[in-house]
Design a protein around this motif. Structure first.
Motif, PDB file in Angstrom:
ATOM      1  N   ASN A  78       0.012 -38.854 -41.191  1.00  0.00           N
ATOM      2  CA  ASN A  78      -1.056 -39.131 -41.878  1.00  0.00           C
ATOM      3  C   ASN A  78      -1.232 -40.911 -41.666  1.00  0.00           C
ATOM      4  OD1 ASN A  78      -1.444 -36.694 -43.172  1.00  0.00           O
ATOM      5  ND2 ASN A  78       0.528 -36.899 -44.128  1.00  0.00           N
ATOM      6  N   CYS A  80       0.491 -43.592 -42.533  1.00  0.00           N
ATOM      7  CA  CYS A  80       0.826 -43.991 -43.750  1.00  0.00           C
ATOM      8  C   CYS A  80       0.522 -45.541 -43.876  1.00  0.00           C
ATOM      9  CB  CYS A  80       2.147 -43.637 -44.421  1.00  0.00           C
ATOM     10  SG  CYS A  80       2.205 -41.811 -44.285  1.00  0.00           S
ATOM     11  N   THR A 187       4.771 -42.656 -49.487  1.00  0.00           N
ATOM     12  CA  THR A 187       4.424 -43.537 -48.251  1.00  0.00           C
ATOM     13  C   THR A 187       3.034 -43.978 -48.143  1.00  0.00           C
ATOM     14  OG1 THR A 187       4.267 -41.488 -46.958  1.00  0.00           O
ATOM     15  CG2 THR A 187       6.499 -42.510 -46.903  1.00  0.00           C
ATOM     16  N   LYS A 188       2.201 -43.602 -49.190  1.00  0.00           N
ATOM     17  CA  LYS A 188       0.838 -43.820 -49.282  1.00  0.00           C
ATOM     18  C   LYS A 188       0.166 -43.223 -47.925  1.00  0.00           C
ATOM     19  CE  LYS A 188       1.792 -48.263 -51.641  1.00  0.00           C
ATOM     20  NZ  LYS A 188       1.874 -49.642 -51.531  1.00  0.00           N
ATOM     21  N   PRO A 189      -0.173 -41.996 -47.802  1.00  0.00           N
ATOM     22  CA  PRO A 189      -0.564 -41.397 -46.724  1.00  0.00           C
ATOM     23  C   PRO A 189      -2.215 -41.668 -46.775  1.00  0.00           C
ATOM     24  CG  PRO A 189      -0.093 -40.075 -48.418  1.00  0.00           C
ATOM     25  CD  PRO A 189       0.502 -41.160 -48.801  1.00  0.00           C
TER      26      PRO A 189
END
Length: 207
Positions: A78, A80, A187-189
């Motif tokens: 993703n 992140c 993880t702030k994707p």
């Protein structure tokens, strides 16, 4: 011209959109990715996860009713904004590109220790046993340099996957970035999801 230096230095972050409501679980995206990147048997840089639940119930009148559901989530790295793999890599092989925010692996530095795989909540990094190096989705950098879409995007028969600047994807499709069986987005994707019409479960639900 852009109005100030801050805008000039702002990184364009790329990410994926996955329309879970359209995905049929055919795994064409997974096969195209595997074939295009010459992945070894058992090594998948993109995975398709299935989630199902519900039950049949008998009413007081003797009729049967059900709320059974199933859906699929196609998932790779993703990329992140707060990547766990980059934080734990002991050699600095994992890094985030300044020009597009993609998280990539410098194979010259990678020692195949697997720390990144243990840290990633999405199971994105995988070991190439032959090369003794870790591998993961890089957004098909070779294709991006030719202004082509990643293989998974091009291969999807339902057109359920898109790739591009995450701000544009969020503006078009919203900001949902998690649904069961995916983990909390700690993880702030850089991922946007369109949820299925039936049965979409909260993150952390088990079926």
């Amino acid at each position: 011209l852009r109005s100030n230096r801050e805008e000039d230095n702002k990184m364009t972050q790329y990410g994926f959109f996955v329309d879970v409501s359209k995905c049929t679980g055919c795994k064409t995206c997974m096969v195209a990715c595997k074939d295009g990147h010459f992945a070894q048997p058992g090594m998948n840089l993109r995975k398709v996860r299935e989630y199902s639940g519900g039950t049949w119930r008998k009413t007081n009148e003797g009729a049967w009713k059900q709320d059974v559901f199933a859906y699929y989530v196609s998932l790779s790295c993703n990329h992140c904004s707060d990547p766990a793999c980059v934080k734990v890599c002991p050699t600095g092989a994992h890094f985030k590109r300044k020009e597009d925010g993609l998280v990539v692996i410098d194979t010259k530095k990678c020692i195949g220790c697997g720390m990144c795989a243990k840290a990633c909540p999405y199971d994105a990094p995988v070991l190439d046993a032959q090369a003794k190096k870790m591998r993961k989705c890089d957004g098909c950098l070779d294709r991006l340099s030719q202004s082509k879409a990643p293989l998974c995007v091009e291969a999807c028969p339902q057109r359920a996957i898109a790739f591009g600047p995450i701000d544009e994807l969020r503006k078009q499709y919203g900001k949902v970035d998690a649904v069961a069986p995916l983990p909390e987005p700690s993880t702030k994707p850089n991922l946007v999801l369109r949820l299925p019409k039936r049965g979409s479960q909260q993150v952390g639900s088990t079926q």
